[in-house]
Design a protein around this motif. Structure first.
Motif, PDB file in Angstrom:
ATOM      1  N   ARG A   1       0.695  -1.145  -0.163  1.00 19.42           N
ATOM      2  CA  ARG A   1       0.028   0.256   0.015  1.00 19.42           C
ATOM      3  C   ARG A   1       0.818   1.370  -0.002  1.00 19.42           C
ATOM      4  O   ARG A   1       1.943   1.261   0.397  1.00 19.42           O
ATOM      5  CB  ARG A   1      -0.955  -0.158   1.320  1.00 19.42           C
ATOM      6  CG  ARG A   1      -1.681   1.417   1.432  1.00 19.42           C
ATOM      7  CD  ARG A   1      -2.746   1.285   2.527  1.00 19.42           C
ATOM      8  NE  ARG A   1      -2.106   1.079   3.946  1.00 19.42           N
ATOM      9  CZ  ARG A   1      -1.711   2.132   4.481  1.00 19.42           C
ATOM     10  NH1 ARG A   1      -1.516   3.303   3.992  1.00 19.42           N
ATOM     11  NH2 ARG A   1      -1.201   1.946   5.942  1.00 19.42           N
TER      12      ARG A   1
ATOM     13  N   ILE B   1       0.496   8.935  -0.189  1.00 24.03           N
ATOM     14  CA  ILE B   1      -1.152   9.205  -0.732  1.00 24.03           C
ATOM     15  C   ILE B   1      -1.144  10.967  -0.687  1.00 24.03           C
ATOM     16  O   ILE B   1      -1.807  11.294  -1.508  1.00 24.03           O
ATOM     17  CB  ILE B   1      -1.897   8.854   0.401  1.00 24.03           C
ATOM     18  CG1 ILE B   1      -1.802   7.035   0.513  1.00 24.03           C
ATOM     19  CG2 ILE B   1      -3.390   9.224   0.314  1.00 24.03           C
ATOM     20  CD1 ILE B   1      -2.514   6.513   1.714  1.00 24.03           C
TER      21      ILE B   1
ATOM     22  N   LEU C   1      -9.996   8.287   3.869  1.00 26.57           N
ATOM     23  CA  LEU C   1      -9.830   8.884   2.376  1.00 26.57           C
ATOM     24  C   LEU C   1     -11.165   9.201   1.734  1.00 26.57           C
ATOM     25  O   LEU C   1     -11.032  10.081   0.913  1.00 26.57           O
ATOM     26  CB  LEU C   1      -9.282   7.541   1.692  1.00 26.57           C
ATOM     27  CG  LEU C   1      -7.752   7.237   1.691  1.00 26.57           C
ATOM     28  CD1 LEU C   1      -7.146   5.940   1.250  1.00 26.57           C
ATOM     29  CD2 LEU C   1      -6.886   8.317   0.983  1.00 26.57           C
TER      30      LEU C   1
ATOM     31  N   SER D   1     -10.561   5.678  -3.001  1.00 23.72           N
ATOM     32  CA  SER D   1     -10.521   4.576  -1.771  1.00 23.72           C
ATOM     33  C   SER D   1     -10.392   3.131  -2.357  1.00 23.72           C
ATOM     34  O   SER D   1     -10.673   2.108  -1.565  1.00 23.72           O
ATOM     35  CB  SER D   1     -11.898   4.473  -0.894  1.00 23.72           C
ATOM     36  OG  SER D   1     -13.081   4.354  -1.585  1.00 23.72           O
TER      37      SER D   1
ATOM     38  N   LEU E   1      -4.737   2.707  -4.166  1.00 23.36           N
ATOM     39  CA  LEU E   1      -3.924   2.703  -2.823  1.00 23.36           C
ATOM     40  C   LEU E   1      -2.871   1.800  -2.860  1.00 23.36           C
ATOM     41  O   LEU E   1      -1.980   2.018  -2.088  1.00 23.36           O
ATOM     42  CB  LEU E   1      -4.705   2.089  -1.876  1.00 23.36           C
ATOM     43  CG  LEU E   1      -5.567   2.873  -1.061  1.00 23.36           C
ATOM     44  CD1 LEU E   1      -6.815   2.341   0.000  1.00 23.36           C
ATOM     45  CD2 LEU E   1      -4.972   4.380  -0.191  1.00 23.36           C
TER      46      LEU E   1
END
Length: 830
Positions: free
Chosen positions: A116, A122, A167, A460, A465
């Motif tokens: 991830r 992110i 998210l 999401s 991710l």
């Protein structure tokens, strides 16, 4: 040492039976005495080692045993027995077993698991996608757990309901902000001209010298209120320009009390321009502590330059440095700065070298400053709007407008999904998201809201991710993602996308060219920040604070700490971008400092707030990571220095020597701040414990080498104590409190490392730098871990040796190491 020979020989062995004819007898005769359940030297118990049962060992343990025997460190010379089997046979058989296990796992799972994106990745991805400024934060996204100091480990980066919820919330806000911007809410903010004096006359203020009010509900602008009745006087033939200044600050912030620009708070995120005038002053009247009736009756020109930092503060009391300026004595200083502000942020100005008196102000503080009490006078602050977005075009392209028809919206949506997923959509993804969009559009009749709902779902999803990998050679899309999240800590740009579209696989030549381009790019700063936090633990530099009884001069020195962190980041960036040899990590003949750090280090000739490269004389103790203030502070324990903490840090971060954690229930070796014994005395007693000795003979020498530097990295010749010693030092700290400490025992920086004696840090650095391969191998391992989420394994060592061989001729230059890694199978394959 013999690794390449062994790897060749292993594949010549015909027997498949795992009889361990050499391993078990060797361990029994040479290791069990010290590494059984009773002794457990190095916190290691080999008594029940069963190589037939993988549940009772791991390959990391076996690789560590291999390294210790191969290097000659184990068995200790005095314990070697003539009757044992040849160590070469032991190493050959052990390496065969380790490689067999590694190959089996690798063939089934590949080198690294699909992992991830971590929090910073992110955030950077969202910034790039939405055209957000670098300073934008996303507080809703939870922090990631660390695994062995790294934030990119696949083993630690799992999914949680909290992450998905955060998210969805973040995506919703970003997309709705974009929609509002498209609807025309992005109007300019009016220019504001703020007189601090006028702004504060309306408020309840206790105008003490430091301007601090701890009464609930009262404001504390850190200024003196009665500006209209200031009486100016001449001093040193200077006259204060009376009309340009209406308030003076006489206190540094110390991040506990903030000198804000009153009545201003950013109404919306964007670029703002700030301008004001400043002048150094001295307060020469005696009304320092008379409550609300206190007046400033006498103000004279200041006698020294002052440094002022401009920062922001948000509602969560997070600070961000915007600009540092110099206010020169005897002249009007016009300051202009342009910077990004997030919505709701305030502007703070901090005169970092002024006193920081605590409330109430001791009269004695004023009496000690015979020339007068220093301050900085400010005129009106003018704040104007510059622009809203770095890249408005990106914002416009994210969502359809009122004029966009359904077909255009679908094309735009698929393009954006490809950007978010960082690869072409799969057939099933294409169908799912188009149907999702059409369903919402049919129901709501709002094309923009249908796109928002679809993109919220995508943000999401696992495709957004996770960084996808497959066993074997990475395809071009997997490669550009691995490359970009390595060197930029963020998603691929347009040029990388185009390369992936043209090629199924990327060649070594293309990868080397892209690495060169990306390292020169501004986004490489993201790599520097994240890599230095992971490798050097630079983000932990403020986890401890000095003992202010022993070090009163470090109270309120946040600007020094900020400067120290910046120094280390700029130093690492300079080494990589200029492709300097890896030995510079230890023995650089230059430093990158500003005036604050130069004074701290005793470096002459630096009189600017901007960082600059300074050549160091051969006798200088600075140069390299080890003697930088940030490193020396984060390896102190909060009370005083610790050779143990520093020794472990050097071994693990620079030399690549893993130190096992201490056995449980062992007493710690704490420094003595009473001046009754030296740290060497304490550690000598600590070494009498057999469970400690094997590790401390590795830990302590590098730690002793740094004992000539205090808790903030300043050079010292003696320890300080609170109760015993000579040369009593008394005075008043910046906060107005009295202090007393003593010069205690002389510092002893001597020890022995690699069977060579050193007496100071320079001699230690010279010894360490004689083996640049060791330093290069360690940083290569760190780069492998950071780029893929997994460190080197035993099966990877032959490839690592090839990389080191290719870069040896030029002294293992850092950019060359990175490029060789990127073009090796460690990076190109999984």
């Amino acid at each position: 040492m013999r690794l390449s020979i062994f790897i060749f020989l292993i594949f010549q062995l015909c027997s498949t039976a795992q009889e361990f004819k050499a391993i078990i007898p060797f361990i029994k005769d040479n290791c069990i005495d010290c590494h059984d359940a009773e002794m457990m030297e190095g916190n290691l118990n080999l008594e029940n080692l069963d190589l037939h049962d993988p549940s009772k060992y791991n390959n990391q343990l076996l690789a560590k045993i291999y390294d210790q025997v191969d290097s000659g460190k184990m068995p200790p010379p005095k314990k070697k027995k003539k009757k044992v089997l040849n160590p070469d046979r032991f190493l050959l058989e052990l390496s065969q077993h380790i490689l067999t296990q590694d190959k089996s796992r690798r063939s089934e799972y590949g080198r690294v698991e699909t992992r991830r994106l971590n929090k910073s990745e992110i955030e950077n991805t969202l910034k790039d996608y939405f055209g957000k400024h670098e300073s934008i934060t996303f507080p809703a996204i939870p922090n990631d757990p660390e695994f062995k100091g790294y934030s990119k480990s696949a083993e630690a980066l799992g999914l949680s309901p909290l992450l998905i919820k955060s998210l969805l919330s973040t995506a919703s806000k970003l997309l709705n902000d974009t929609a509002n911007w498209q609807r025309g809410s992005g109007k300019k903010v009016a220019t504001q001209k703020i007189s601090i004096a006028q702004a504060t006359q309306q408020k309840k203020i206790v105008p003490l010298i430091n301007g601090i009010s701890l009464i609930k509900g009262w404001t504390a602008p850190l200024i003196d209120q009665q500006v209209a009745k200031i009486k100016y006087e001449n001093r040193n033939k200077y006259t204060l320009p009376k009309k340009e200044y209406d308030v003076a600050v006489f206190r540094a912030n110390c991040r506990l009390y903030n000198a804000t620009v009153p009545t201003f708070k950013a109404k919306k995120s964007g670029t703002y321009k700030l301008s004001f005038k400043a002048y150094n002053v001295l307060r020469t009247d005696n009304n320092y502590n008379k409550g609300s009736s206190g007046l400033i009756k006498k103000v004279a020109p200041g006698l020294k330059d002052e440094t002022v930092t401009i920062l922001t503060q948000d509602k969560n009391d997070n600070y961000r440095l915007l600009k540092t300026v110099k206010v020169y004595k005897g002249k009007t200083n016009t300051v202009t700065a342009e910077f990004w502000l997030n919505r709701g942020e305030q502007i703070i100005f901090n005169c970092v070298n002024l006193p920081i008196p605590e409330n109430p102000v001791p009269l004695v503080l004023a009496k000690t400053m015979k020339e007068g009490f220093p301050g900085v006078a400010f005129g009106s602050f003018e704040i104007s709007w510059a622009s809203q977005s770095q890249n408005p075009a990106d914002k416009i392209s994210i969502l359809p407008t009122d004029e966009t028809n359904a077909t255009e919206a679908e094309t735009q949506l698929l393009h954006n999904l490809g950007r978010l997923f960082r690869r072409p959509l799969k057939i099933e993804e294409n169908s799912f998201y188009l149907n999702f969009f059409k369903t919402h559009f049919t129901r709501t009749k709002d094309i923009r809201m249908a796109a928002i709902s679809t993109l919220e779902t995508a943000l999401s999803s696992p495709a957004f991710l996770f960084l996808e990998t497959t066993k074997g050679k990475l395809n071009s899309w997997q490669m550009i993602n691995r490359l970009s999240y390595f060197l930029w800590n963020s998603p691929p740009d347009h040029e990388l996308f185009e390369l992936a579209q043209k090629h199924k696989y990327l060649s070594k030549e293309i990868l080397a060219q892209q690495a060169e381009r990306m390292i020169a790019d501004k986004k490489f700063d993201r790599f520097i920040t994240e890599f230095s936090n992971n490798w050097l633990e630079l983000d932990k530099v403020s986890d401890t604070i000095p003992d202010f009884r022993l070090y009163p001069e470090y109270r309120g020195r946040e600007y020094l700490i900020d400067s120290a962190v910046t120094e280390t980041q700029l130093f690492l960036k300079h080494l990589i971008q200029n492709n300097l040899p890896v030995a510079n990590l230890v023995t650089a003949d230059f430093a990158i400092v500003n005036e604050e750090l130069a004074k701290h280090y005793g470096i002459q000739g630096v009189h600017a707030v901007d960082f600059q490269i300074v050549d160091l004389p051969k006798t200088s103790l600075r140069g390299g990571l080890l003697t930088q203030a940030a490193i020396l502070k984060l390896t102190a324990d909060g009370t005083t220095t610790s050779p143990i903490l520093r020794g472990v840090w050097i071994n693990e971060k620079i030399l690549g020597v893993h130190i096992s954690p201490p056995p449980p229930n062992l007493p710690s070796a704490e420094s003595d701040i009473r001046g009754l014994s030296t740290i060497k005395d304490i550690l000598s007693a600590h070494m009498e414990n057999k469970s400690c000795r094997s590790c401390h003979k590795t830990i302590d020498p590098p730690g002793f080498a740094l004992e000539s530097f205090d808790v903030m990295g300043a050079f010292r010749e003696n320890y300080r104590s609170l109760e015993k010693g000579s040369n009593k030092t008394s005075g008043m700290a910046r906060n107005g409190k009295l202090f007393t400490y003593y010069q205690s025992y002389a510092v002893d920086s001597s020890s022995i490392v690699s069977e060579q004696t050193f007496t100071n840090i320079n001699e230690f650095k010279q010894i360490v730098s004689k083996d640049p391969k060791k330093i290069a191998k360690n940083i290569l391992n760190e780069l492998v871990y950071f780029s893929s989420g997994k460190p080197l394994e035993f099966i990877d060592l032959s490839t690592a040796e090839q990389i080191l061989k290719y870069t040896k001729q030029d002294g293992y230059r850092l950019k060359s190491l990175i490029k060789e890694l990127i073009t090796s199978k460690l990076f190109m394959e999984n």
